[in-house]
Motif scaffolding. Structure first.
Motif, PDB file in Angstrom:
ATOM      1  N   VAL A 207       0.840  -1.205   0.000  1.00  0.00           N
ATOM      2  CA  VAL A 207       0.000   0.000   0.000  1.00  0.00           C
ATOM      3  C   VAL A 207       0.870   1.249   0.000  1.00  0.00           C
ATOM      4  O   VAL A 207       0.652   2.184  -0.788  1.00  0.00           O
ATOM      5  CB  VAL A 207      -0.948   0.003   1.216  1.00  0.00           C
ATOM      6  CG1 VAL A 207      -1.823   1.258   1.200  1.00  0.00           C
ATOM      7  CG2 VAL A 207      -1.821  -1.247   1.237  1.00  0.00           C
ATOM      8  N   GLU A 208       1.867   1.279   0.876  1.00  0.00           N
ATOM      9  CA  GLU A 208       2.714   2.465   0.991  1.00  0.00           C
ATOM     10  C   GLU A 208       3.506   2.700  -0.292  1.00  0.00           C
ATOM     11  O   GLU A 208       3.750   3.848  -0.674  1.00  0.00           O
ATOM     12  CB  GLU A 208       3.668   2.318   2.184  1.00  0.00           C
ATOM     13  CG  GLU A 208       4.526   3.545   2.449  1.00  0.00           C
ATOM     14  CD  GLU A 208       3.732   4.828   2.623  1.00  0.00           C
ATOM     15  OE1 GLU A 208       4.204   5.879   2.152  1.00  0.00           O
ATOM     16  OE2 GLU A 208       2.629   4.784   3.230  1.00  0.00           O
ATOM     17  N   ARG A 209       3.891   1.624  -0.970  1.00  0.00           N
ATOM     18  CA  ARG A 209       4.606   1.766  -2.246  1.00  0.00           C
ATOM     19  C   ARG A 209       3.757   2.524  -3.256  1.00  0.00           C
ATOM     20  O   ARG A 209       4.244   3.413  -3.964  1.00  0.00           O
ATOM     21  CB  ARG A 209       4.964   0.375  -2.787  1.00  0.00           C
ATOM     22  CG  ARG A 209       5.681   0.388  -4.126  1.00  0.00           C
ATOM     23  CD  ARG A 209       5.997  -1.033  -4.570  1.00  0.00           C
ATOM     24  NE  ARG A 209       4.798  -1.840  -4.785  1.00  0.00           N
ATOM     25  CZ  ARG A 209       4.814  -3.150  -5.059  1.00  0.00           C
ATOM     26  NH1 ARG A 209       5.969  -3.803  -5.116  1.00  0.00           N
ATOM     27  NH2 ARG A 209       3.685  -3.820  -5.236  1.00  0.00           N
ATOM     28  N   ARG A 210       2.471   2.195  -3.313  1.00  0.00           N
ATOM     29  CA  ARG A 210       1.574   2.890  -4.250  1.00  0.00           C
ATOM     30  C   ARG A 210       1.342   4.326  -3.814  1.00  0.00           C
ATOM     31  O   ARG A 210       1.311   5.241  -4.651  1.00  0.00           O
ATOM     32  CB  ARG A 210       0.257   2.137  -4.371  1.00  0.00           C
ATOM     33  CG  ARG A 210      -0.781   2.808  -5.254  1.00  0.00           C
ATOM     34  CD  ARG A 210      -0.307   3.014  -6.679  1.00  0.00           C
ATOM     35  NE  ARG A 210      -0.171   1.762  -7.410  1.00  0.00           N
ATOM     36  CZ  ARG A 210       0.048   1.682  -8.726  1.00  0.00           C
ATOM     37  NH1 ARG A 210       0.153   2.796  -9.442  1.00  0.00           N
ATOM     38  NH2 ARG A 210       0.179   0.508  -9.322  1.00  0.00           N
ATOM     39  N   VAL A 211       1.146   4.553  -2.534  1.00  0.00           N
ATOM     40  CA  VAL A 211       0.931   5.913  -2.036  1.00  0.00           C
ATOM     41  C   VAL A 211       2.148   6.786  -2.344  1.00  0.00           C
ATOM     42  O   VAL A 211       2.018   7.935  -2.784  1.00  0.00           O
ATOM     43  CB  VAL A 211       0.630   5.901  -0.527  1.00  0.00           C
ATOM     44  CG1 VAL A 211       0.614   7.326   0.038  1.00  0.00           C
ATOM     45  CG2 VAL A 211      -0.717   5.217  -0.253  1.00  0.00           C
ATOM     46  N   GLN A 212       3.345   6.230  -2.139  1.00  0.00           N
ATOM     47  CA  GLN A 212       4.560   6.988  -2.432  1.00  0.00           C
ATOM     48  C   GLN A 212       4.668   7.286  -3.922  1.00  0.00           C
ATOM     49  O   GLN A 212       5.117   8.365  -4.323  1.00  0.00           O
ATOM     50  CB  GLN A 212       5.799   6.223  -1.954  1.00  0.00           C
ATOM     51  CG  GLN A 212       7.092   7.012  -2.082  1.00  0.00           C
ATOM     52  CD  GLN A 212       7.055   8.339  -1.336  1.00  0.00           C
ATOM     53  OE1 GLN A 212       6.674   8.377  -0.149  1.00  0.00           O
ATOM     54  NE2 GLN A 212       7.407   9.428  -2.007  1.00  0.00           N
ATOM     55  N   LEU A 213       4.260   6.342  -4.753  1.00  0.00           N
ATOM     56  CA  LEU A 213       4.269   6.562  -6.200  1.00  0.00           C
ATOM     57  C   LEU A 213       3.348   7.723  -6.566  1.00  0.00           C
ATOM     58  O   LEU A 213       3.703   8.580  -7.394  1.00  0.00           O
ATOM     59  CB  LEU A 213       3.839   5.283  -6.924  1.00  0.00           C
ATOM     60  CG  LEU A 213       3.924   5.300  -8.448  1.00  0.00           C
ATOM     61  CD1 LEU A 213       5.376   5.435  -8.921  1.00  0.00           C
ATOM     62  CD2 LEU A 213       3.304   4.027  -9.032  1.00  0.00           C
ATOM     63  N   LEU A 214       2.178   7.781  -5.934  1.00  0.00           N
ATOM     64  CA  LEU A 214       1.253   8.889  -6.188  1.00  0.00           C
ATOM     65  C   LEU A 214       1.859  10.211  -5.736  1.00  0.00           C
ATOM     66  O   LEU A 214       1.705  11.243  -6.402  1.00  0.00           O
ATOM     67  CB  LEU A 214      -0.085   8.633  -5.476  1.00  0.00           C
ATOM     68  CG  LEU A 214      -0.934   7.489  -6.036  1.00  0.00           C
ATOM     69  CD1 LEU A 214      -2.116   7.195  -5.116  1.00  0.00           C
ATOM     70  CD2 LEU A 214      -1.427   7.814  -7.440  1.00  0.00           C
ATOM     71  N   ARG A 215       2.560  10.174  -4.598  1.00  0.00           N
ATOM     72  CA  ARG A 215       3.255  11.390  -4.148  1.00  0.00           C
ATOM     73  C   ARG A 215       4.286  11.838  -5.181  1.00  0.00           C
ATOM     74  O   ARG A 215       4.377  13.016  -5.524  1.00  0.00           O
ATOM     75  CB  ARG A 215       3.953  11.134  -2.811  1.00  0.00           C
ATOM     76  CG  ARG A 215       3.054  11.070  -1.590  1.00  0.00           C
ATOM     77  CD  ARG A 215       3.891  11.145  -0.319  1.00  0.00           C
ATOM     78  NE  ARG A 215       3.060  11.050   0.882  1.00  0.00           N
ATOM     79  CZ  ARG A 215       2.920   9.943   1.595  1.00  0.00           C
ATOM     80  NH1 ARG A 215       3.545   8.825   1.240  1.00  0.00           N
ATOM     81  NH2 ARG A 215       2.150   9.944   2.679  1.00  0.00           N
ATOM     82  N   ASP A 216       5.063  10.872  -5.655  1.00  0.00           N
ATOM     83  CA  ASP A 216       6.104  11.194  -6.633  1.00  0.00           C
ATOM     84  C   ASP A 216       5.512  11.748  -7.928  1.00  0.00           C
ATOM     85  O   ASP A 216       6.185  12.504  -8.648  1.00  0.00           O
ATOM     86  CB  ASP A 216       6.933   9.943  -6.941  1.00  0.00           C
ATOM     87  CG  ASP A 216       7.740   9.473  -5.736  1.00  0.00           C
ATOM     88  OD1 ASP A 216       7.941  10.273  -4.809  1.00  0.00           O
ATOM     89  OD2 ASP A 216       8.157   8.291  -5.729  1.00  0.00           O
ATOM     90  N   GLU A 217       4.277  11.383  -8.202  1.00  0.00           N
ATOM     91  CA  GLU A 217       3.625  11.851  -9.417  1.00  0.00           C
ATOM     92  C   GLU A 217       2.941  13.203  -9.226  1.00  0.00           C
ATOM     93  O   GLU A 217       2.449  13.783 -10.199  1.00  0.00           O
ATOM     94  CB  GLU A 217       2.610  10.807  -9.897  1.00  0.00           C
ATOM     95  CG  GLU A 217       3.279   9.521 -10.373  1.00  0.00           C
ATOM     96  CD  GLU A 217       2.292   8.424 -10.714  1.00  0.00           C
ATOM     97  OE1 GLU A 217       2.654   7.528 -11.507  1.00  0.00           O
ATOM     98  OE2 GLU A 217       1.163   8.435 -10.188  1.00  0.00           O
ATOM     99  N   GLY A 218       2.889  13.681  -7.975  1.00  0.00           N
ATOM    100  CA  GLY A 218       2.358  15.027  -7.750  1.00  0.00           C
ATOM    101  C   GLY A 218       1.172  15.141  -6.827  1.00  0.00           C
ATOM    102  O   GLY A 218       0.721  16.261  -6.535  1.00  0.00           O
TER     103      GLY A 218
END
Length: 500
Positions: A207-218
Motif C-alpha cells: 500500500v505504501e509503495r503505491r501511495v509513495q508513487l502517487l506522491r512522486d507523481e504530484g
C-alpha cells in the motif's frame, strides 16, 4: 486472443502457493506467494478465447451480487499476452483499466472468475493470481515509474478519504493535470486498505509503495487531519475548485441485545484497526480488551471481515475461535438457482478458515445460528453468550424467513466477541459539515454524474454506493474523476467505464 486454443482442456487450474497454515500463523507476512513466470504462462493459456468474455463485464445480478469485473479489466487480452511471454504489454493492458492491480490481485473476491466461461463446466481460469503476477513483475522489473503529468492546469481538487475510491480519483485527476490534495484522518493513507485488511492478506508495504508513487507523481497527502474538526468544510470549499467525498461506509451495524455493554463485545473493524496499528508501530499498545491472546473468541458474521478477525486472533494466540453465520452452509456445487455467470455461492475455505481448521482440527464455522444475549460477570466483563439454532424457510409470499428451533439453545464461553455484521452506511459528521443530502446513510449522488446537492461537491465509493468491493471503489473513483474533470474543464480525455 485469449491463450492457447485448447489450453482449458490441456491444463488444470492451479492457484498460488500458500505457505503452510501452521507456519504462517506464527507471523504476519502475506500467506501466499505469487506465481512463477512459467506457471502464470500455463494458467494464462487456459483462457479459452470465448466469443463473449463475461469475465470483464461487471454487472450486479442476483440481488446486487457482482458478476464479472467492475473496472472492465481486459482479461482475455492480458491472459494471451502472459501466455506468449509478453509481460510488459500485459502490464500496459492491465493498467489501462485498473489503477491498483496489486490491491485487487490480492484481496478482490474475483467475481471475474465466477463468470469465466470455462467455469460453466470446469474450474475457472486463475485470473486473480495472474493479475497479481503481472503487476508484481512490473514493479520487480522497474517498469513502473512515476508518471509526472507533462502539464498542469490551474484547477485544484480536494479528496476527502484515502481509500481505494479516493486514491483512484486522485490518480486519474492528477494525470489530467489538476492539483490534487487528499485528506486522511488516520496517520497513514490507504483507508481500509491499510487499517481494515490484515497484513497477511495485503502487506502494508504494498500500500505504501503505491501511495509513495502517487506522491512522486504530484498528489499531495494531508494525514492526521479530520475534516470538520482540524479543518472546516468551508475552508476546503473556499480553497479548492472541486471536492470529492470518499469517506467510505464505516458506520457499524450493531447488535443491540441484552449484555451488549459488556467489556469484551467490540466491533470487528475496531479490532482489526488496532491490531494493524500495533503491528506497524510497536509503541501503539492494543488495549487488553482487544487482545485475543488466551481467550475464547467468537466472531458474529460470516463474511470476509469475520474471516480476517479469525486470522488475526490466531496470530494473537486465541484459546478457541468460533465464527457464527446467519445462513445455512453453502452447497459444494452450484445450486440450480445459482446459474452462471452469477457469482458461485458454494462452500469454500478462505485462508483464515484453512488456518483455523489446521489449528483446531475442524471447520470453526457455525451456521444458521442466532445470538440471543451476552452475559457479563460482576465486573462487567463478558464471560459467555447464549444462542439458538435457526431454520431458514420461505413464507407464503416466497420470501426467506428464519424461525427459531426449540431445544437448540446453547451457552458458549467467550471473553472476546467481535461483531462483523456489516455497515449501515457512511459516518455522518463529515457529510453534515458539507451539508450534502443523504439517503439511507449514503450520500445522495447519482452514478451518472456523482454530483451532490452542493455546488462543486461530488461523492464516490462506499460513501455513495454503500459497503461494497474494492474493485467497485476503484470503478467509482475512476468514474467520478471523469465527471469532475468534465466539470472543471468542459471536456475530458479521462476514460469512463460507461463509454467503453
Amino acid at each position: 486472443m485469449g491463450g492457447k486454443a485448447t489450453g482449458f482442456m490441456d491444463y488444470e487450474r492451479q492457484t498460488a502457493n500458500e505457505r503452510d497454515p501452521l507456519t504462517r500463523i506464527q507471523d504476519w507476512k502475506e500467506y501466499s506467494a505469487p506465481f512463477s513466470d512459467e506457471v502464470a504462462k500455463t494458467q494464462g493459456a487456459r483462457c479459452m478465447d470465448c466469443g463473449t468474455p463475461f469475465c470483464h463485464i461487471g454487472m450486479d445480478i442476483e440481488g446486487g451480487v457482482t458478476s464479472g469485473c467492475p473496472v472492465y479489466n481486459l482479461i482475455p487480452e492480458w491472459n494471451d499476452l502472459v501466455y506468449k511471454g509478453k509481460w510488459k504489454e500485459a502490464l500496459e493492458r492491465l493498467l489501462k483499466t485498473n489503477n491498483f492491480p496489486e490491491f485487487t490481485g490480492r484481496v478482490c473476491p474475483a467475481p471475474c472468475e465466477g463468470s469465466c466461461t470455462v467455469a460453466i463446466n470446469d474450474p475457472a481460469v486463475t485470473i486473480k493470481n495472474i493479475e497479481q503476477k503481472i503487476i508484481d513483475k512490473g514493479f520487480e522489473e522497474g517498469w513502473i515509474q512515476p508518471r509526472v503529468p507533462s502539464f498542469k492546469t490551474d484547477k485544484s481538487v480536494a479528496i476527502i478519504g484515502s481509500g481505494p475510491a479516493g486514491l483512484a480519483a486522485a490518480d486519474q485527476l492528477n494525470r489530467a493535470g489538476h492539483h490534487v490534495t487528499v485528506y486522511e484522518r488516520a496517520d497513514r493513507a490507504g483507508g481500509l486498505l491499510t487499517y481494515g485488511i490484515p497484513n497477511m492478506k495485503l502487506d502494508k508495504d504494498v500500500v505504501e509503495r503505491r501511495v509513495q508513487l502517487l506522491r512522486d507523481e504530484g498528489v499531495t497527502f494531508v494525514l492526521n487531519t479530520e475534516v470538520g474538526k482540524d479543518i472546516s468544510a468551508a475552508e476546503i470549499k473556499d480553497q479548492f475548485d472541486s471536492v470529492i467525498l470518499c469517506t467510505g461506509a464505516q458506520k457499524h451495524r450493531d447488535l443491540p441485545i441484552e449484555g451488549r455493554e459488556g467489556k469484551g463485545v467490540r466491533f470487528a473493524m475496531d479490532y482489526l484497526t488496532r491490531s494493524t496499528e500495533h503491528l506497524l508501530d510497536n509503541s501503539v499498545q492494543v488495549e487488553a480488551e482487544l487482545d485475543a491472546s488466551g481467550k475464547d473468541v467468537i466472531i458474529i458474521g460470516g463474511g470476509d471481515t469475520g474471516a480476517d478477525c479469525i486470522a488475526t486472533a490466531l496470530r494473537q494466540g486465541a484459546k478457541s475461535i468460533v465464527q457464527f453465520g446467519k445462513h445455512p452452509q453453502l452447497p459444494i456445487k452450484r445450486s440450480e438457482e445459482n446459474l452462471w455467470p452469477a457469482y458461485p455461492q458454494v462452500y469454500s475455505l478462505e485462508y483464515a478458515h484453512k488456518e483455523a481448521k489446521k489449528k483446531f482440527g475442524e471447520d470453526i464455522r457455525e451456521y444458521t445460528i442466532q445470538t440471543k444475549k451476552f452475559v457479563n460477570d460482576e465486573n462487567g466483563k463478558l464471560k459467555e453468550l447464549h444462542t439458538i439454532q435457526m431454520k431458514k424457510t420461505r413464507d407464503e409470499n416466497g420470501l426467506f424467513v428464519f424461525e427459531e428451533i426449540p431445544g437448540t439453545e446453547k451457552v458458549w464461553p467467550a471473553q472476546l466477541v467481535l461483531i462483523a455484521i456489516g455497515f449501515e452506511g457512511a459516518e455522518q459528521p463529515v457529510l453534515e459539515a458539507f451539508n450534502v443530502k443523504t439517503e439511507r446513510n449514503r450520500v445522495k449522488a447519482a452514478y451518472s454524474d456523482f454530483r451532490t446537492n452542493v455546488e462543486h461537491v461530488f461523492a464516490a465509493g462506499d460513501a455513495r454506493r454503500g459497503q461494497s468491493l474494492i474493485v467497485w471503489a476503484i470503478n467509482e473513483g475512476r468514474e467520478v474523476a471523469h465527471h469532475v474533470d468534465t466539470y472543471l474543464m468542459g471536456e475530458t480525455a479521462l476514460p469512463s467505464v460507461a463509454n467503453m
